[in-house]
Design a protein around this motif. Structure first.
Motif, PDB file in Angstrom:
ATOM      1  N   ARG A 175       0.826  -1.219   0.000  1.00  0.00           N
ATOM      2  CA  ARG A 175       0.000   0.000   0.000  1.00  0.00           C
ATOM      3  C   ARG A 175       0.857   1.265   0.000  1.00  0.00           C
ATOM      4  O   ARG A 175       0.579   2.215  -0.704  1.00  0.00           O
ATOM      5  CB  ARG A 175      -0.927   0.026   1.217  1.00  0.00           C
ATOM      6  N   VAL A 176       1.911   1.272   0.817  1.00  0.00           N
ATOM      7  CA  VAL A 176       2.780   2.441   0.939  1.00  0.00           C
ATOM      8  C   VAL A 176       3.552   2.684  -0.355  1.00  0.00           C
ATOM      9  O   VAL A 176       3.957   3.815  -0.643  1.00  0.00           O
ATOM     10  CB  VAL A 176       3.738   2.261   2.144  1.00  0.00           C
ATOM     11  N   ALA A 177       3.736   1.658  -1.147  1.00  0.00           N
ATOM     12  CA  ALA A 177       4.514   1.781  -2.388  1.00  0.00           C
ATOM     13  C   ALA A 177       3.949   2.843  -3.321  1.00  0.00           C
ATOM     14  O   ALA A 177       4.698   3.447  -4.094  1.00  0.00           O
ATOM     15  CB  ALA A 177       4.566   0.431  -3.096  1.00  0.00           C
ATOM     16  N   TYR A 178       2.659   3.104  -3.244  1.00  0.00           N
ATOM     17  CA  TYR A 178       2.065   4.127  -4.110  1.00  0.00           C
ATOM     18  C   TYR A 178       2.647   5.513  -3.835  1.00  0.00           C
ATOM     19  O   TYR A 178       2.759   6.336  -4.743  1.00  0.00           O
ATOM     20  CB  TYR A 178       0.536   4.152  -3.943  1.00  0.00           C
ATOM     21  N   ILE A 179       3.035   5.755  -2.603  1.00  0.00           N
ATOM     22  CA  ILE A 179       3.658   7.041  -2.259  1.00  0.00           C
ATOM     23  C   ILE A 179       4.984   7.185  -2.996  1.00  0.00           C
ATOM     24  O   ILE A 179       5.279   8.242  -3.567  1.00  0.00           O
ATOM     25  CB  ILE A 179       3.871   7.155  -0.735  1.00  0.00           C
ATOM     26  N   PHE A 180       5.774   6.128  -3.019  1.00  0.00           N
ATOM     27  CA  PHE A 180       7.075   6.192  -3.675  1.00  0.00           C
ATOM     28  C   PHE A 180       6.934   6.191  -5.188  1.00  0.00           C
ATOM     29  O   PHE A 180       7.742   6.807  -5.881  1.00  0.00           O
ATOM     30  CB  PHE A 180       7.967   5.061  -3.174  1.00  0.00           C
ATOM     31  N   ALA A 181       5.911   5.537  -5.696  1.00  0.00           N
ATOM     32  CA  ALA A 181       5.631   5.612  -7.127  1.00  0.00           C
ATOM     33  C   ALA A 181       5.262   7.044  -7.508  1.00  0.00           C
ATOM     34  O   ALA A 181       5.691   7.546  -8.552  1.00  0.00           O
ATOM     35  CB  ALA A 181       4.505   4.649  -7.499  1.00  0.00           C
ATOM     36  N   ALA A 182       4.513   7.706  -6.654  1.00  0.00           N
ATOM     37  CA  ALA A 182       4.180   9.116  -6.899  1.00  0.00           C
ATOM     38  C   ALA A 182       5.441   9.967  -6.875  1.00  0.00           C
ATOM     39  O   ALA A 182       5.552  10.950  -7.630  1.00  0.00           O
ATOM     40  CB  ALA A 182       3.181   9.611  -5.860  1.00  0.00           C
TER      41      ALA A 182
END
Length: 171
Positions: A16-23
């Protein structure tokens, strides 16, 4: 790809947190595009764009190792592994997870030494290491702190895998 059940709650949280780093990667691309536009159209370059994109991409790539581990999609040599029977493969999964946890622990230990030099002065005062550029942000210290935290999380994730593989082997 679905998070394997052996990854546990931590694996699902990492996913779930990976979306922050993708952003962060998308933001980096936008900042670089803006920098090119400002530099070559208006002749008004910024002093922060390059260091910001290096920082954001560095965090994303560092987190990527934890992300791949949580998804159990890291690189592996399967020359022998694919020939093993399922019970023997489980034993290998447990051993590989324990060995990776130990290796990640050594990397965390090394990262801690980087953090101590990047965050504290020899007298013990907090002083974040900076880039030394005109903008001079504390991104080197923050990156080293992030690497340390990710290494600790990698140890935990590999141990979760080892325990869950062991439980699955018994059932």
């Amino acid at each position: 790809m679905v998070i394997p059940p052996e990854a546990g709650l931590m694996g699902r949280l990492v996913d779930r947190v990976a979306y922050i780093f993708a952003a962060g990667i998308v933001i980096s691309a936008a900042v670089l595009l803006m920098e090119v536009f400002l530099r070559y159209i208006f002749n008004r370059p910024t002093i922060w764009a390059h260091e910001t994109t290096v920082f954001l991409c560095g965090l994303a790539f560092t987190f990527g190792g934890l992300y791949c581990t949580a998804r159990n999609s890291h690189i592996r040599v399967v020359l022998i592994y694919d020939w093993l029977s399922p019970p023997v493969r489980r034993i290998f999964d447990i051993l590989i997870s324990i060995i990776c946890a130990i290796a990640s622990g050594f990397f965390a230990y090394a990262a801690w030494h980087m953090v101590t030099r990047a965050v504290w002065t020899p007298a013990g005062d907090i002083r974040l290491e900076t880039t030394g550029s005109a903008w001079n942000p504390p991104t080197p210290a923050l990156t080293k702190l992030f690497i340390f935290v990710v290494m600790i999380l990698l140890v935990a994730q590999f141990l979760i895998f080892a325990v869950n593989y062991a439980r699955r082997a018994r059932s």
